[in-house]
Design an enzyme around this catalytic site. Structure first.
Site, mmCIF file in Angstrom:
data_model
loop_
_atom_site.group_PDB
_atom_site.id
_atom_site.type_symbol
_atom_site.label_atom_id
_atom_site.label_comp_id
_atom_site.label_asym_id
_atom_site.label_seq_id
_atom_site.Cartn_x
_atom_site.Cartn_y
_atom_site.Cartn_z
ATOM 1 N N SER A 138 0.866 -1.187 0.000
ATOM 2 C CA SER A 138 0.000 0.000 0.000
ATOM 3 C C SER A 138 0.898 1.231 0.000
ATOM 4 O O SER A 138 2.076 1.139 0.397
ATOM 5 C CB SER A 138 -0.832 0.005 1.292
ATOM 6 O OG SER A 138 -1.509 1.241 1.450
ATOM 7 N N TYR A 151 -2.336 -1.187 10.448
ATOM 8 C CA TYR A 151 -2.250 -1.315 8.983
ATOM 9 C C TYR A 151 -0.916 -0.780 8.471
ATOM 10 O O TYR A 151 -0.231 -1.419 7.661
ATOM 11 C CB TYR A 151 -3.427 -0.567 8.365
ATOM 12 C CG TYR A 151 -3.616 -0.770 6.877
ATOM 13 C CD1 TYR A 151 -4.310 -1.873 6.381
ATOM 14 C CD2 TYR A 151 -3.126 0.164 5.957
ATOM 15 C CE1 TYR A 151 -4.510 -2.041 5.011
ATOM 16 C CE2 TYR A 151 -3.329 -0.003 4.593
ATOM 17 C CZ TYR A 151 -4.019 -1.099 4.126
ATOM 18 O OH TYR A 151 -4.224 -1.259 2.767
ATOM 19 N N LYS A 155 1.969 -2.975 6.667
ATOM 20 C CA LYS A 155 2.361 -2.715 5.275
ATOM 21 C C LYS A 155 3.835 -2.309 5.172
ATOM 22 O O LYS A 155 4.511 -2.676 4.218
ATOM 23 C CB LYS A 155 1.450 -1.645 4.653
ATOM 24 C CG LYS A 155 -0.012 -2.083 4.511
ATOM 25 C CD LYS A 155 -0.186 -3.288 3.571
ATOM 26 C CE LYS A 155 -1.654 -3.589 3.297
ATOM 27 N NZ LYS A 155 -1.848 -4.754 2.408
#
Ligand code: NAD
Length: 256
Positions: A138, A151, A155
């Site tokens: 991402s 998150y 990532k």
């Protein structure tokens, strides 16, 4: 003989888009995902493109289920040529309200599962001196946003994992690269709109304009088809000397 691709989380969003693009090239596809109608979705793609496929409901939080899914794909197709570690989940909340169980789940699905699936396909790729591993990281693998601690950590971890596996695969004909998308209009993004609205004290419309598209220099969502074509390119025979990269496909987000 048709090549085989295994894509985690391929019965929704980006994974499904990647599956369709590879199906159009005649790949066998090992589908995976937790959608209750996943088997039906996989069958529809297989029928449309006249390809062979398997579908696994394996929960990527369970290493034993991952090993079973990979073993089934190798038994059915003889090998896995391309692996896309795509499945991912999101949760948005300030750190002092962030539920421990959400942290654990996000690290398990978005980071640790990539380790388990990669480890499970490695022998098959090594044996045949060919492999393409593509991790859907991402822009949040390269940049942070507030309220996304798990998150962003997962990532960034996935980008580090990509570099390491790129180096380990280099002498073996195996490449490993990460694609780092900006915002894509999928169920993962739709479901975080109310959480973002609460965390930022905004309306849902403001979330789309001020949180999502604000980060993009090009004020558009990233099309799923663009990510699918990027994956096809990284999976091609020609791309054998591209490895260990984290490639932004992010409407100019990380240029800032
Ligand atoms: P999505 O919600 O549409 O699809 C996610 C898929 O992962 C689904 O098929 C789901 O069933 C599967 N999945 C989730 N948890 C699982 C588990 N425990 N076991 C097995 N499968 C599981 O989301 P998406 O937007 O298509 O996201 C795909 C990937 O792209 C994710 O890794 C996400 O972080 C990344 N990404 C998305 C965006 C975006 O804006 N949508 C941006 C950057 C990166």
């Amino acid at each position: 003989m048709a090549k085989t691709i295994l894509i985690t989380g391929s019965t929704s969003g980006i994974g499904l888009g990647i599956a369709k693009a590879f199906a159009a090239q005649g790949y066998n596809i090992a589908f995976n995902g937790l959608e209750p109608n996943g088997a039906e979705i996989a069958q529809q793609v297989a029928d449309e493109f006249k390809i062979k496929h398997t579908f696994s409901l394996a929960n990527l939080m369970q290493p034993e289920a991952i090993r079973g899914m990979v073993a089934d794909a190798i038994k059915t197709f003889g090998a896995v040529d391309v692996l896309v570690n795509n499945a991912g989940i999101q949760y948005v909340a300030p750190i002092d309200e962030f539920p421990e169980a959400k942290w654990d789940a996000i690290i398990a699905v978005n980071l640790t599962a990539a380790f388990h699936v990669t480890k499970a396909v490695w022998g098959s790729m090594k044996e045949r001196k060919f492999g393409r591993i593509i991790n859907i990281a991402s822009a949040h693998g390269l940049r942070a946003s507030e309220f996304k601690s798990a998150y962003v950590a997962a990532k960034h971890g996935l980008v580090g994992f990509t570099k390491t596996i790129g180096l380990e695969g280099a002498p073996l004909g195996i490449t490993c690269n990460a694609i780092c998308p900006g915002y894509v209009d999928t169920p993962l993004v739709e479901q975080q709109i109310p959480q973002q609205a609460k965390a930022h004290n905004m309306t849902e419309k403001e979330v789309v304009e001020k949180i999502f598209l604000e980060r993009h220099a090009v004020k558009e969502f990233i099309p799923v088809e663009l990510l699918a074509q990027t994956a096809l390119f990284l999976a091609s025979d020609l791309a054998g000397t591209i490895t260990g990269i984290a490639m932004p496909v992010d409407a100019g987000w990380t240029a800032q």
